[in-house]
Design a protein around this motif. Structure first.
Motif, PDB file in Angstrom:
ATOM      1  N   GLU A  66       0.702  -1.084  -0.024  1.00  0.00           N
ATOM      2  CA  GLU A  66       0.189   0.053   0.079  1.00  0.00           C
ATOM      3  C   GLU A  66       0.913   1.210   0.143  1.00  0.00           C
ATOM      4  O   GLU A  66       0.477   2.156  -0.771  1.00  0.00           O
ATOM      5  CB  GLU A  66      -1.028   0.236   1.181  1.00  0.00           C
ATOM      6  N   GLU A  67       1.865   1.172   0.686  1.00  0.00           N
ATOM      7  CA  GLU A  67       2.967   2.347   0.856  1.00  0.00           C
ATOM      8  C   GLU A  67       3.330   2.603  -0.620  1.00  0.00           C
ATOM      9  O   GLU A  67       3.780   3.715  -1.138  1.00  0.00           O
ATOM     10  CB  GLU A  67       3.944   2.092   1.802  1.00  0.00           C
ATOM     11  N   GLN A  68       3.978   1.696  -1.256  1.00  0.00           N
ATOM     12  CA  GLN A  68       4.620   1.666  -2.516  1.00  0.00           C
ATOM     13  C   GLN A  68       3.315   2.080  -3.518  1.00  0.00           C
ATOM     14  O   GLN A  68       3.979   3.124  -4.319  1.00  0.00           O
ATOM     15  CB  GLN A  68       4.702   0.103  -2.878  1.00  0.00           C
ATOM     16  N   GLN A  69       2.179   1.732  -3.480  1.00  0.00           N
ATOM     17  CA  GLN A  69       1.061   2.301  -4.426  1.00  0.00           C
ATOM     18  C   GLN A  69       0.715   3.964  -4.130  1.00  0.00           C
ATOM     19  O   GLN A  69       0.753   4.575  -4.932  1.00  0.00           O
ATOM     20  CB  GLN A  69      -0.227   1.465  -4.059  1.00  0.00           C
ATOM     21  N   ARG A  70       0.750   4.177  -2.920  1.00  0.00           N
ATOM     22  CA  ARG A  70       0.818   5.444  -2.606  1.00  0.00           C
ATOM     23  C   ARG A  70       1.978   6.249  -2.993  1.00  0.00           C
ATOM     24  O   ARG A  70       1.625   7.576  -3.554  1.00  0.00           O
ATOM     25  CB  ARG A  70       0.820   5.827  -0.864  1.00  0.00           C
ATOM     26  N   LEU A  71       3.026   5.976  -2.861  1.00  0.00           N
ATOM     27  CA  LEU A  71       4.399   6.545  -3.533  1.00  0.00           C
ATOM     28  C   LEU A  71       4.119   6.648  -4.984  1.00  0.00           C
ATOM     29  O   LEU A  71       4.540   7.711  -5.624  1.00  0.00           O
ATOM     30  CB  LEU A  71       5.665   5.914  -3.068  1.00  0.00           C
ATOM     31  N   ILE A  72       3.822   5.576  -5.707  1.00  0.00           N
ATOM     32  CA  ILE A  72       3.822   5.797  -7.307  1.00  0.00           C
ATOM     33  C   ILE A  72       2.544   6.751  -7.409  1.00  0.00           C
ATOM     34  O   ILE A  72       2.707   7.484  -8.358  1.00  0.00           O
ATOM     35  CB  ILE A  72       3.247   4.372  -7.566  1.00  0.00           C
ATOM     36  N   LEU A  73       1.367   6.859  -6.713  1.00  0.00           N
ATOM     37  CA  LEU A  73       0.430   7.813  -7.269  1.00  0.00           C
ATOM     38  C   LEU A  73       0.902   9.167  -7.084  1.00  0.00           C
ATOM     39  O   LEU A  73       0.699   9.958  -7.610  1.00  0.00           O
ATOM     40  CB  LEU A  73      -0.736   7.144  -6.452  1.00  0.00           C
ATOM     41  N   THR A  74       1.548   9.402  -5.863  1.00  0.00           N
ATOM     42  CA  THR A  74       2.130  10.806  -5.398  1.00  0.00           C
ATOM     43  C   THR A  74       3.213  10.953  -6.389  1.00  0.00           C
ATOM     44  O   THR A  74       3.065  12.274  -7.062  1.00  0.00           O
ATOM     45  CB  THR A  74       2.683  10.525  -3.992  1.00  0.00           C
ATOM     46  N   ARG A  75       3.755  10.177  -7.033  1.00  0.00           N
ATOM     47  CA  ARG A  75       4.944  10.771  -8.030  1.00  0.00           C
ATOM     48  C   ARG A  75       4.247  11.099  -9.431  1.00  0.00           C
ATOM     49  O   ARG A  75       4.630  11.940 -10.199  1.00  0.00           O
ATOM     50  CB  ARG A  75       5.879   9.315  -8.215  1.00  0.00           C
TER      51      ARG A  75
END
Length: 140
Positions: free
Chosen positions: A115-124
């Motif tokens: 979930e953290e990785q998905q959040r970082l990808i969306l933020t990027r």
């Protein structure tokens, strides 16, 4: 009354004919008694259950050692066997509980990392879009 007539008479007393026509189950198609392994997969494929194999591989030797020590000490096979079976059950259950706890914690950590990785990808992606919009706005 001979035996055949007695059987017919008792069937008539019970409210059914001799041919079984009143019984809804008589004369119907044969019911399949084959069990599909997919329906009971957990019974046929218990080795794939998380922690099952590990808990038994720990519990069986531990219980047998406990029973062997009891037999060596008391020379009573019945009491030693009882203790071995109880030891296998206790050690297996304890190992199962610990392993399942660790399994759940590992799954939770993997889920939060995902979930953290998905959040970082969306933020990027959002930052890249904002930079593109800022460049288009500055140049246009």
């Amino acid at each position: 009354m001979n035996g055949e007539n007695a059987a017919a008479g008792s069937a008539e007393l019970m409210g059914s004919k001799r041919d079984g026509s009143e019984n809804p189950h008589v004369g119907t198609d044969e019911v399949s008694r084959d069990v599909d392994p997919k329906d009971l997969g957990f019974l046929f494929d218990i080795v794939r259950v998380p922690c099952f194999r590990d808990s038994l591989l720990f519990g069986i030797p531990a219980g047998l050692v406990l029973g062997a020590l009891r037999f060596y000490r008391l020379s009573d096979a019945t009491r030693a066997t009882d203790l071995a079976i109880k030891g296998i059950a206790a050690f297996s259950m304890t190992s199962w509980i610990v392993c399942r706890y660790e399994y759940r914690e590992r799954r939770r950590k993997i889920r939060t990392a995902f979930e953290e990785q998905q959040r970082l990808i969306l933020t990027r992606i959002m930052l890249e879009k904002e930079e593109e919009d800022a460049k288009k706005g500055a140049s246009g």
